[in-house]
Design an enzyme around this catalytic site. Structure first.
Site, PDB file in Angstrom:
ATOM      1  N   SER A 267       0.834  -1.191   0.000  1.00 30.85           N
ATOM      2  CA  SER A 267       0.000   0.000   0.000  1.00 30.85           C
ATOM      3  C   SER A 267       0.869   1.241   0.000  1.00 30.85           C
ATOM      4  O   SER A 267       2.014   1.212   0.443  1.00 30.85           O
ATOM      5  CB  SER A 267      -0.877   0.015   1.252  1.00 30.85           C
ATOM      6  N   LYS A 268       0.269   2.320  -0.478  1.00 32.59           N
ATOM      7  CA  LYS A 268       1.066   3.535  -0.599  1.00 32.59           C
ATOM      8  C   LYS A 268       1.317   4.193   0.751  1.00 32.59           C
ATOM      9  O   LYS A 268       2.148   5.086   0.856  1.00 32.59           O
ATOM     10  CB  LYS A 268       0.471   4.503  -1.614  1.00 32.59           C
ATOM     11  N   ARG A 269       0.629   3.747   1.785  1.00 38.55           N
ATOM     12  CA  ARG A 269       0.928   4.283   3.109  1.00 38.55           C
ATOM     13  C   ARG A 269       2.284   3.767   3.601  1.00 38.55           C
ATOM     14  O   ARG A 269       2.948   4.396   4.388  1.00 38.55           O
ATOM     15  CB  ARG A 269      -0.170   3.906   4.110  1.00 38.55           C
ATOM     16  N   LYS A 270       2.662   2.603   3.121  1.00 33.89           N
ATOM     17  CA  LYS A 270       3.909   1.992   3.626  1.00 33.89           C
ATOM     18  C   LYS A 270       5.022   1.921   2.589  1.00 33.89           C
ATOM     19  O   LYS A 270       6.182   1.741   2.928  1.00 33.89           O
ATOM     20  CB  LYS A 270       3.605   0.599   4.159  1.00 33.89           C
ATOM     21  N   ASN A 271       4.686   2.026   1.332  1.00 36.77           N
ATOM     22  CA  ASN A 271       5.682   1.952   0.269  1.00 36.77           C
ATOM     23  C   ASN A 271       5.278   2.877  -0.865  1.00 36.77           C
ATOM     24  O   ASN A 271       4.098   3.152  -1.030  1.00 36.77           O
ATOM     25  CB  ASN A 271       5.752   0.522  -0.294  1.00 36.77           C
TER      26      ASN A 271
END
Ligand code: GLU
Length: 477
Positions: free
Chosen positions: A246-250
């Site tokens: 996910s873009k929250r983590k990567n």
């Protein structure tokens, strides 16, 4: 050439996603390994969300990585057009055929009716499904009527997934799903099947998120009298905590990776190992090497963790493989503050190459070659030394640097060895420890606490600049 044909079928409804790149890569690798054909098709049936900009970004990004299609958007081919928006007539024809054969039907249910039905299913704790109310109606199509597939009411669908093994689904778990809004607006599950049939696709290699669509698609193949292709569903890509990438983590957009200066070679290498492995612990592979070794049998079923540290390491490895000329030219866009002439820049690149993991970090590693940073006198005084000692070391080093044989025409390691010999003589004469001389010299030359060593700094900066920086250091005492 083998008859094997695979396709990459991205929807241009968002920026090119790193997972899409991985799927394209696996399709490409498989096609090239078996001498088959890799087709690139754009699935732009969703008119409200598809844009030409996204389409261009996807086609360009994949091509930049070297995944050039044999057929499809941009290159054409015998089974085109390769954009769904240009294939409306083909879908129309097959929709009509299903309607004529009684294998699909018009559904006139209103939004409110469907909503009421959904609520009823929810109350009865049943999965939301369409009741089949319009199944036997034979009315003329009306405004707003959609086309549903007449799903058989019994039986099971079974297929052998190359990655996951046998998958079986009971048909009664599926309902009469919508395949088109009308004859000229087919939806994904229908258009994808018609495209794969008419483009003679033999292997469908795609993300695991499509597993739930597969039985519906197989039903459509069967209804039209075609054999489904071989399916291979690739494992999910996971964040380090094993949640879905996910873009929250990567970072998930491919262009972000290019912007940070990851090399195409490193990205291909890294993404190929996200779900596939060569069967041993080798990690560095070029695209042709992976093509040679690739097989779908070695694709894993379990999720593949996206390890950014590994990507960084790999990128560093690929950076080290570049020639100085190649690296210097790739670094230029990242070095806006560069003021060096070509020759000096190449020297600076040479001593920095082994320290870089991402091209975008170059400035951080090289800015002190362009301009001496402002720094405090305390930087010059290393461990186990005082001000007087630092000053003495700098004075004597300055004298030596003024007199050293001309090193600017020498290459590494010859230049470094010559300087080292001369400096060691000085250090011995002063009866000091190596660091007590080389720390202040290195610090004076770079103005920072982390930089290449004193000799590499001297080699890059040249005599005149080095003398100036040493004098400026002494000016602080
Ligand atoms: N267009 C679909 C997507 O972008 C891919 C369909 C498929 O591979 O079957 O997810």
């Amino acid at each position: 050439m083998s008859d094997i044909r695979v396709r990459m079928a991205p929807s241009p409804t968002g920026a090119l996603h790193i997972g899409t790149v991985r799927t394209a890569l696996f399709n490409y690798l498989y096609a090239k390994h078996v001498g088959g054909t890799y087709v690139l098709r754009i699935e732009d049936t969703d008119k409200t969300r598809s844009t030409v900009e996204f389409e261009e970004q996807i086609v360009q990004g994949l091509t930049d990585l070297g995944l050039v299609p044999d057929e499809g958007v941009g290159v054409g081919g015998p089974y085109g057009p390769y954009k769904q928006s240009e294939r409306v007539e083909i879908y129309h024809e097959y929709l009509q055929k299903l309607l004529d054969d009684g294998k699909a039907y018009y559904c006139y249910c209103t939004k409110d009716e469907l909503e009421a039905e959904r609520e009823r299913c929810e109350k009865e704790k049943l999965p939301p499904r369409y009741s089949g109310k319009c199944r036997e109606l034979t009315r003329e199509p009306a405004e707003g009527a959609v086309i549903r597939f007449k799903t058989p009411q019994t039986g099971e669908i079974s297929y052998e997934d190359t990655v996951r093994g046998k998958v079986t689904v009971q048909v009664k778990e599926l309902d009469d799903f919508v395949i088109a809004k009308n004859l000229d607006e087919a939806l994904y599950n229908f258009s994808v099947v018609i495209d794969d049939i008419t483009m003679k696709i033999t292997h469908v290699i795609r993300g695991e998120d499509h597993i739930s669509n597969t039985p519906k698609q197989i039903l459509i193949y069967q209804a039209l009298g075609f054999t489904p292709p071989q399916f291979a569903h690739l494992p999910l890509i996971l964040n380090e905590d094993r949640s879905k990438l996910s873009k929250r983590k990567n970072k998930v957009e491919f262009r972000d990776y290019l912007a940070q200066g990851y090399l195409p070679e490193a990205l291909v290498n890294f993404l190929a190992l996200l779900g596939w492995n060569p069967g041993d612990d080798r990690e560095i592979f070029s695209l042709p090497e992976i093509i040679k070794e690739f097989s779908l049998e070695r694709v894993q079923k379990s999720g593949a963790v996206f390890d950014i540290k590994k990507l960084n390491w790999m990128n560093g490895q690929w950076i080290r493989k570049l020639s100085i000329e190649e690296l210097a030219s790739k670094l230029k866009p990242f070095l806006q503050d560069n003021k060096l002439d070509e020759k000096t820049l190449k020297k600076a690149v040479q001593v920095t190459q082994s320290r870089l993991e991402k091209l975008a970090e170059a400035s951080e590693h090289m800015h002190f070659f362009f301009e001496l940073p402002v720094y405090e006198k305390s930087l010059l005084i290393g461990k186990n030394m005082d001000e007087a000692l630092a000053k003495l070391a700098l004075e004597k080093s300055l004298e030596l640097v003024r007199e050293l044989p001309d090193w600017e025409a020498l290459e590494l390691p010859a230049a470094e060895e010559m300087m080292k010999t001369e400096f060691l003589k000085l250090i011995e004469k002063l009866n000091l420890k190596t660091g007590q001389v080389l720390w202040p010299v290195r610090a004076a030359l770079s103005g920072t606490s982390f930089s290449p060593g004193a000799f590499e700094m001297l080699w890059v900066l040249g005599r005149e600049e080095s003398v100036g920086r040493l004098e400026s250091a002494l000016g602080k005492f």
